[in-house]
Design a protein around this motif. Sequence first.
Motif, short mmCIF file in Angstrom:
data_model
loop_
_atom_site.label_atom_id
_atom_site.label_comp_id
_atom_site.label_asym_id
_atom_site.label_seq_id
_atom_site.Cartn_x
_atom_site.Cartn_y
_atom_site.Cartn_z
N LEU A 280 136.04 -35.37 72.05
CA LEU A 280 134.86 -34.97 72.79
C LEU A 280 135.25 -33.87 73.77
CD1 LEU A 280 131.88 -35.77 73.01
CD2 LEU A 280 132.52 -37.27 74.91
N VAL A 281 134.68 -32.69 73.56
CA VAL A 281 134.93 -31.58 74.49
C VAL A 281 133.79 -31.60 75.49
CG1 VAL A 281 135.37 -29.11 74.70
CG2 VAL A 281 135.96 -30.30 72.58
N ALA A 282 134.13 -31.73 76.77
CA ALA A 282 133.07 -32.02 77.74
C ALA A 282 133.32 -31.37 79.09
CB ALA A 282 132.97 -33.53 77.93
N THR A 283 132.28 -31.33 79.89
CA THR A 283 132.44 -30.95 81.29
C THR A 283 132.74 -32.23 82.06
OG1 THR A 283 130.09 -31.27 81.57
CG2 THR A 283 130.85 -29.00 81.24
N THR A 284 132.62 -32.16 83.37
CA THR A 284 132.93 -33.34 84.17
C THR A 284 131.88 -34.43 84.05
OG1 THR A 284 131.97 -32.21 86.03
CG2 THR A 284 134.35 -32.19 85.88
N VAL A 285 130.90 -34.30 83.11
CA VAL A 285 130.00 -35.44 82.88
C VAL A 285 130.79 -36.69 82.61
CG1 VAL A 285 127.66 -35.05 82.08
CG2 VAL A 285 129.58 -34.32 80.65
N VAL A 286 131.98 -36.54 82.02
CA VAL A 286 132.75 -37.74 81.69
C VAL A 286 133.57 -38.23 82.88
CG1 VAL A 286 132.95 -37.09 79.27
CG2 VAL A 286 134.79 -36.50 80.85
N GLU A 287 133.48 -37.50 83.98
CA GLU A 287 134.33 -37.86 85.12
C GLU A 287 134.06 -39.26 85.62
OE1 GLU A 287 134.77 -36.77 89.82
OE2 GLU A 287 133.63 -35.45 88.53
N VAL A 288 132.79 -39.56 85.75
CA VAL A 288 132.44 -40.78 86.45
C VAL A 288 132.17 -41.95 85.52
CG1 VAL A 288 130.90 -41.76 88.15
CG2 VAL A 288 131.38 -39.34 88.19
N GLY A 289 133.00 -42.94 85.60
CA GLY A 289 132.69 -44.23 85.03
C GLY A 289 132.58 -44.39 83.52
N VAL A 290 132.65 -43.30 82.75
CA VAL A 290 132.49 -43.45 81.31
C VAL A 290 133.60 -44.35 80.77
CG1 VAL A 290 132.60 -42.23 79.11
CG2 VAL A 290 131.26 -41.30 80.99
N ASP A 291 133.21 -45.29 79.91
CA ASP A 291 134.14 -46.34 79.51
C ASP A 291 134.24 -46.45 77.99
OD1 ASP A 291 135.88 -48.45 79.78
OD2 ASP A 291 134.28 -49.94 79.94
N VAL A 292 135.22 -45.79 77.39
CA VAL A 292 135.48 -45.92 75.95
C VAL A 292 136.95 -46.33 75.79
CG1 VAL A 292 135.52 -44.74 73.72
CG2 VAL A 292 133.74 -44.19 75.38
N PRO A 293 137.19 -47.62 75.66
CA PRO A 293 138.56 -48.12 75.71
C PRO A 293 139.49 -47.51 74.65
CG PRO A 293 137.00 -49.94 75.85
CD PRO A 293 136.21 -48.72 75.54
N ASN A 294 138.92 -47.02 73.55
CA ASN A 294 139.78 -46.49 72.50
C ASN A 294 140.27 -45.07 72.78
OD1 ASN A 294 141.04 -46.82 69.92
ND2 ASN A 294 139.53 -45.40 69.09
N ALA A 295 139.75 -44.44 73.82
CA ALA A 295 140.19 -43.08 74.15
C ALA A 295 141.52 -43.13 74.89
CB ALA A 295 139.14 -42.38 74.99
N THR A 296 142.48 -42.37 74.41
CA THR A 296 143.81 -42.45 75.03
C THR A 296 144.35 -41.10 75.51
OG1 THR A 296 144.80 -42.26 72.85
CG2 THR A 296 144.56 -44.48 73.75
N VAL A 297 143.72 -40.01 75.09
CA VAL A 297 144.22 -38.71 75.52
C VAL A 297 143.15 -37.95 76.29
CG1 VAL A 297 145.30 -36.54 74.82
CG2 VAL A 297 145.54 -38.56 73.38
N MET A 298 143.58 -37.34 77.38
CA MET A 298 142.68 -36.43 78.07
C MET A 298 143.43 -35.14 78.33
SD MET A 298 140.32 -36.58 81.35
CE MET A 298 139.17 -37.37 80.30
N VAL A 299 142.86 -34.05 77.80
CA VAL A 299 143.44 -32.73 78.09
C VAL A 299 142.48 -32.03 79.03
CG1 VAL A 299 144.24 -30.56 77.10
CG2 VAL A 299 144.44 -32.67 75.77
N VAL A 300 142.95 -31.64 80.21
CA VAL A 300 142.09 -30.94 81.16
C VAL A 300 142.46 -29.46 81.14
CG1 VAL A 300 141.29 -30.81 83.54
CG2 VAL A 300 142.05 -33.00 82.61
N MET A 301 141.52 -28.64 80.71
CA MET A 301 141.76 -27.20 80.67
C MET A 301 141.49 -26.59 82.05
SD MET A 301 142.49 -27.14 77.50
CE MET A 301 142.73 -25.38 77.23
N ASP A 302 142.26 -25.59 82.42
CA ASP A 302 142.09 -24.98 83.74
C ASP A 302 142.09 -26.05 84.82
OD1 ASP A 302 142.08 -22.33 83.07
OD2 ASP A 302 139.90 -22.11 83.04
#
Length: 727
Positions: free
Chosen positions: A573-595
């Motif tokens: 999922l390529v996203a803005t900071t909408v995912v910053e707050v509280g989003v809960d998907v336990p199977n997600a294990t990688v976060m790449v933050v660009m810039d």
Amino acid sequence: MRTPLTRVLGPKTATGMSEGLGLETVGDLLRHYPRRYATRGEQTDLADVEVGDRVTVLAQVRSVTTRPMRNRRGSLTEVVVGDGSGRMKLVFFNHRHAQLKPNAWGMFAGTVGEWRGEKQFAHPDMHLLDGADDDADWARALIPIYPATKDVSSWVIQKSVTLLLGASGGLGELVVDPLPEDIRSRHGLLSLPAALLDIHRPTTMDDVERAAARLKWDEALVLQLTLAARRRAAALEPGIARPRRAGGLLDAVDAALPFDLTEGQREVGEELAAELDRDQPMHRLLQGEVGSGKTVVALRAMAQVVDAGGQAALLAPTEVLAGQHARGIRALLGPLGRAGELDGDADGTRVTLLTGSLKAAAKRQALAEVADGSAGIVIGTHALLQQGVEFADLGLVVVDEQHRFGVEQRDALRAKGNRPPHVLVMTATPIPRTVAMTVYGDLEISTLRQLPSGRGGVSSSVVPATEKPGWVDRAWARLREEVAAGRQAYVVCPRIGDVTGPDDEPEDADGAPAGDDDGRSERRPPLAVLDVAELLRSGPLAGLRLDVLHGRLTPEEKDAAMGAFAAGETQVLVATTVVEVGVDVPNATVMVVMDADRFGVSQLHQLRGRVARGKHPGLCLLVTEAPTASPTGQRLAAVAATSDGFELARLDLETRREGDVLGAAQSGRRSGIRLLSLLEDEELIATARTEATALLATERGLADHPGLAAEVAALATDERADYLEKA
Ligand code: ADP
Ligand code: MG
């Protein structure tokens, strides 16, 4: 103090001060303190100023040359000034100042430019210290440098302040000292006129310190009085006790939970249960690391209130999050959350979602359920605050991720109860005690320190894209490995991209991402979701199921994107900071933050909290072009090095201005906080709190302290005005 500046200054100066600096009254100007003090010959090192800075320097003229211009008519005057540390060139076209002579001292203000590799000021504002000046200000060892604007320079402010300081009858006539005499003597503080004189016209830095110590007291005391008054008002209005009842929703929730509560969750739960059982409304801040499981604590409190016959409202900062909460809570409650439906349990309640994007019919139904009380649990966004939302019996308000909401919004929801409801505020951004005390004032604090066991934890690294381009490839390879192992990934970018061009805003309720350290622009625009998604699709992540999520999607599209990701259909999922707050998907294990350098410390910590919410370890990669050794690079390294939210919150406070922390409504002039540092003046704030409480506890309250009462009233008026502006 309340005399308008238009009465004492020229109209042009007064207008400039009002428009550029928000200074309206004599008091405002007297409390517009110098930012720093210049010492002749050794200040703002000319060697340190950088192109693009707007600065005021105190320097001596070294040489003056005038020559005709080569390609045009007219003349060019070049003046070299120096201050012992460096030199700078001033240039004037067709203008020669008679007073600009070698050895003359002057203050020069402007934006530093560059010409052929040399720093220069073109047509700077200046004030020459020619000795013939009408006052002795310039002869002082310390020259005050004021926060200034293009239209109102530091020396215009200096002159205006001098005018006030020298007013006939002296400062004593002009100002009323708000501090009660006994407080002053008990704490060994200067009188207000003495402090003002010293802060504006000090002889030594010791003067400045003593003056500041006194002036901070005013700020701390007025603020604490305001908060104490609020506390007292709240205490006068009882709420309704919502005692625990066996065999109801709470027991059902506990039975349905797929895990055991952590010890912390249990303890805080007991604390809340006991407080809900009193008729004095609870005001509690629940802070806990991202992933510490605050939601279930809140849900259990809500269930207790429903069991006692009341309604509970959960206020979420975004639609995505409100939707997620509603889905999660409904799933947990099963038939107990569908009372009134065919397969519902008549003993249960309804979980109603109320957001701005509901269609008219659905909204009507939701409003009706809220109003007739059949909705025991109401979840929503700002839409909950609007007029027309009436509760049958609102017993508990839960505010998730408080830093997105102002105090007024919390109060707006609180006002929807027939009697003041209990309030629980949840935040994942830990707040130092003094800040919490000052910002929230009236809140007790509970903390969840422990994460549920069995969590893999997140390891973080900085990926310096410019210095180690190979690492970027490695980052995408790692992401592919995780996806191949069945996991999912987020790629976060600071901007949405396209359509509206480089200026588009980051996200719904988000503030702008934190700026860089030096505040200069002229950099490439931040990376955008749409562009990055395209690049990844056709490049390093080709073949993976990739989708985008950002604030410009319709609520339905957002829901669909979030749903597909939660269901595992989308891998990346390529996203803005909408995912910053509280989003809960336990199977997600990688976060790449660009810039990554475009985000604030707390924001990065929040983002990182989105991964490793299940049993698999998480990985967070902070990609940046900032040099490792730069302050920005160091800041990112600090985020990568620690997962201690408290430490990061402190770091965040240090790198941001405190106004940002207090929130717009409470910053700067509005809060009256100018000198007080929430981090450094902990002791003073605590003492002021004690004094404020004691003052209000006396029979006459502030009646004998009209100056103090006036300041408190002024703050209240400003706050109310602010609230009206926003409503
Ligand atoms: P946050 O405090 O960041 O809001 P959440 O409440 O979203 O955290 O909880 C994060 C995840 O941990 C959720 O998936 C939740 O179901 C799970 N969780 C909460 N409490 C526990 C627990 N005691 N044991 C295991 N998992 C838990
Ligand atoms: Mg949460």
